[in-house]
Write a protein that holds these residues in place. Structure first.
Motif, mmCIF file in Angstrom:
data_model
loop_
_atom_site.group_PDB
_atom_site.id
_atom_site.type_symbol
_atom_site.label_atom_id
_atom_site.label_comp_id
_atom_site.label_asym_id
_atom_site.label_seq_id
_atom_site.Cartn_x
_atom_site.Cartn_y
_atom_site.Cartn_z
ATOM 1 N N GLY A 74 65.250 -8.994 75.780
ATOM 2 C CA GLY A 74 64.345 -7.694 75.752
ATOM 3 C C GLY A 74 63.181 -7.908 74.814
ATOM 4 N N SER A 75 63.155 -8.842 74.017
ATOM 5 C CA SER A 75 62.080 -8.701 72.996
ATOM 6 C C SER A 75 61.800 -10.115 72.241
ATOM 7 C CB SER A 75 62.610 -8.046 71.905
ATOM 8 O OG SER A 75 63.944 -8.079 71.226
ATOM 9 N N PHE A 76 62.282 -11.124 72.736
ATOM 10 C CA PHE A 76 62.221 -12.427 72.009
ATOM 11 C C PHE A 76 60.865 -13.184 72.260
ATOM 12 C CE2 PHE A 76 63.575 -14.227 75.785
ATOM 13 C CZ PHE A 76 63.036 -15.608 75.756
ATOM 14 N N LEU A 77 60.180 -12.731 73.391
ATOM 15 C CA LEU A 77 58.983 -13.172 73.895
ATOM 16 C C LEU A 77 57.847 -12.670 73.133
ATOM 17 C CD1 LEU A 77 59.430 -13.940 77.532
ATOM 18 C CD2 LEU A 77 59.102 -15.690 75.809
ATOM 19 N N VAL A 78 57.572 -11.185 72.982
ATOM 20 C CA VAL A 78 56.454 -10.729 72.523
ATOM 21 C C VAL A 78 56.853 -9.360 71.852
ATOM 22 C CG1 VAL A 78 55.018 -11.270 74.332
ATOM 23 C CG2 VAL A 78 56.228 -9.270 74.783
ATOM 24 N N GLY A 79 58.103 -9.133 71.457
ATOM 25 C CA GLY A 79 58.668 -8.062 70.753
ATOM 26 C C GLY A 79 59.252 -6.912 71.741
ATOM 27 N N PRO A 80 59.357 -5.736 71.308
ATOM 28 C CA PRO A 80 59.144 -5.345 69.869
ATOM 29 C C PRO A 80 59.989 -5.558 68.719
ATOM 30 C CG PRO A 80 60.184 -3.485 71.143
ATOM 31 C CD PRO A 80 60.110 -4.695 72.199
ATOM 32 N N GLN A 81 59.660 -5.298 67.554
ATOM 33 C CA GLN A 81 60.498 -5.655 66.587
ATOM 34 C C GLN A 81 61.448 -4.390 66.231
ATOM 35 O OE1 GLN A 81 60.791 -8.569 65.612
ATOM 36 N NE2 GLN A 81 58.778 -9.518 65.311
ATOM 37 N N PHE A 82 62.800 -4.777 65.905
ATOM 38 C CA PHE A 82 63.916 -3.787 65.495
ATOM 39 C C PHE A 82 64.912 -4.568 64.543
ATOM 40 C CE2 PHE A 82 64.638 -5.289 69.590
ATOM 41 C CZ PHE A 82 65.865 -6.098 69.618
ATOM 42 N N SER A 83 65.325 -3.592 63.751
ATOM 43 C CA SER A 83 66.039 -4.319 62.581
ATOM 44 C C SER A 83 67.449 -4.529 62.942
ATOM 45 C CB SER A 83 66.420 -2.991 61.710
ATOM 46 O OG SER A 83 67.250 -1.972 62.308
ATOM 47 N N MET A 84 67.867 -5.489 62.343
ATOM 48 C CA MET A 84 69.220 -6.050 62.883
ATOM 49 C C MET A 84 70.559 -4.852 62.911
ATOM 50 S SD MET A 84 71.099 -8.770 63.139
ATOM 51 C CE MET A 84 72.572 -9.582 63.350
ATOM 52 N N LYS A 85 70.308 -3.987 62.002
ATOM 53 C CA LYS A 85 71.386 -2.921 61.901
ATOM 54 C C LYS A 85 71.153 -2.262 63.199
ATOM 55 C CE LYS A 85 73.345 0.515 58.753
ATOM 56 N NZ LYS A 85 73.039 1.310 57.675
ATOM 57 N N ARG A 86 69.879 -1.736 63.626
ATOM 58 C CA ARG A 86 69.585 -1.138 64.825
ATOM 59 C C ARG A 86 70.315 -2.040 66.145
ATOM 60 N NH1 ARG A 86 68.902 4.376 65.819
ATOM 61 N NH2 ARG A 86 67.124 4.659 67.478
ATOM 62 N N TYR A 87 70.059 -3.212 66.023
ATOM 63 C CA TYR A 87 70.712 -4.035 67.192
ATOM 64 C C TYR A 87 72.261 -3.810 67.114
ATOM 65 C CZ TYR A 87 71.853 -8.112 69.702
ATOM 66 O OH TYR A 87 72.694 -9.104 70.768
ATOM 67 N N LEU A 88 72.910 -4.038 66.102
ATOM 68 C CA LEU A 88 74.241 -3.917 65.949
ATOM 69 C C LEU A 88 75.038 -2.954 66.488
ATOM 70 C CD1 LEU A 88 74.795 -5.867 62.436
ATOM 71 C CD2 LEU A 88 75.196 -6.921 64.785
ATOM 72 N N ASP A 89 74.185 -1.589 66.057
ATOM 73 C CA ASP A 89 74.711 -0.226 66.677
ATOM 74 C C ASP A 89 74.570 -0.313 68.079
ATOM 75 O OD1 ASP A 89 75.006 0.356 64.231
ATOM 76 O OD2 ASP A 89 73.178 1.752 63.876
ATOM 77 N N TYR A 90 73.324 -0.815 68.574
ATOM 78 C CA TYR A 90 73.292 -0.954 69.956
ATOM 79 C C TYR A 90 74.410 -1.694 70.868
ATOM 80 C CZ TYR A 90 71.354 -2.658 74.420
ATOM 81 O OH TYR A 90 71.178 -2.905 75.915
#
Length: 255
Positions: A74-90
């Motif tokens: 969902g974000s590796f091409l143009v973003g958006p940026q989010f934190s690793m902690k947010r991703y792990l929660d997701y």
């Protein structure tokens, strides 16, 4: 970062190119953010700001977690940026709202089915794509460098720049906040509906025109090209924004 800079040097042209350097830039920014999050996790709590505490990583993520975070579809091409902690929660099914004052979990929201919203976003993306293709066929970037554009009237050139800006980067519209911060002025507008309507119209015109104006150097990249476009409208945007410190003094004084 070094690889990205070499890529820019070897592949850059006079136009804003869509190539591998774009996801590489996103990758570099993401890994830089991850590095800072890990660094913050090694510091004492009292040395961290509220925002740092929310994203600091106390433990090193696994290689698989870092790879998944880096290449999240969902974000590796143009973003958006989010934190690793947010991703792990997701990925663990948690979505939390953090209280900025106490740095504690204010509310934990259950993740709902996202298939339908995802499909609707996809169709919205197609609509933007069609809009972009039609718009660029009507006003291509090179038109702003043409003699025909120079022959238009001043206000028509501004309108064309505004429309061109919406076509190129419509989703990044930003609303002006110059007037909304003055309480006295806001109370004056509320008591005079006609002034409120006029202000609203002016703000919409400002957003329409100067969003495109701010994108000129971002799209044309080299000074001779964007100077050619800016000079066609007499650098009016620069004059307006550079005079803002003086205008703000007048607003604060009289309103």
């Amino acid at each position: 970062m070094a690889y990205l800079l070499c890529g820019y040097y070897m592949t850059s042209t006079d136009d804003y190119d869509i190539k591998w350097t774009m996801p590489q830039c996103v990758l570099a920014l993401r890994l830089i953010g991850l590095s800072f999050n890990l660094l913050d996790g090694q510091k004492p709590e009292e040395e961290l700001s509220t925002s740092q505490k929310q994203v600091a990583l106390k433990e090193l993520p696994t290689f698989l977690e870092i790879a998944a975070f880096t290449y999240f579809p969902g974000s590796f091409l143009v973003g958006p940026q989010f934190s690793m902690k947010r991703y792990l929660d997701y990925v663990h099914g948690r979505y939390t709202i953090i209280d900025k004052d106490s740095n504690s979990v204010k509310e934990e929201i259950e993740l709902h089915d996202c298939i339908i919203p995802g499909i609707s976003r996809m169709f919205l993306g197609f609509i933007y794509l069609i809009y972009y293709q039609l718009g660029t066929s009507y006003i291509p970037n090179q038109y702003l460098l043409s003699a025909e554009f120079q022959e238009q009237t001043f206000f028509k050139r501004l309108s064309i720049i505004g429309f061109w800006g919406h076509v190129n980067l419509y989703k990044y519209i930003c609303l002006t906040q110059i007037l909304t911060k003055q309480q006295k002025l806001q109370s004056l507008l509320k008591s005079h509906p006609a002034l409120q309507i006029l202000t609203r119209i002016l703000m919409m015109m400002h957003t329409f025109v100067f969003m495109g104006y701010s994108l000129i150097c971002f799209i044309f990249l080299s000074y001779p090209r964007y100077h050619h476009v800016y000079s066609s409208v007499y650098y009016c945007g620069h004059i307006i924004y550079l005079s803002y410190p003086f205008i703000s003094i007048l607003i604060k004084t009289f309103f």
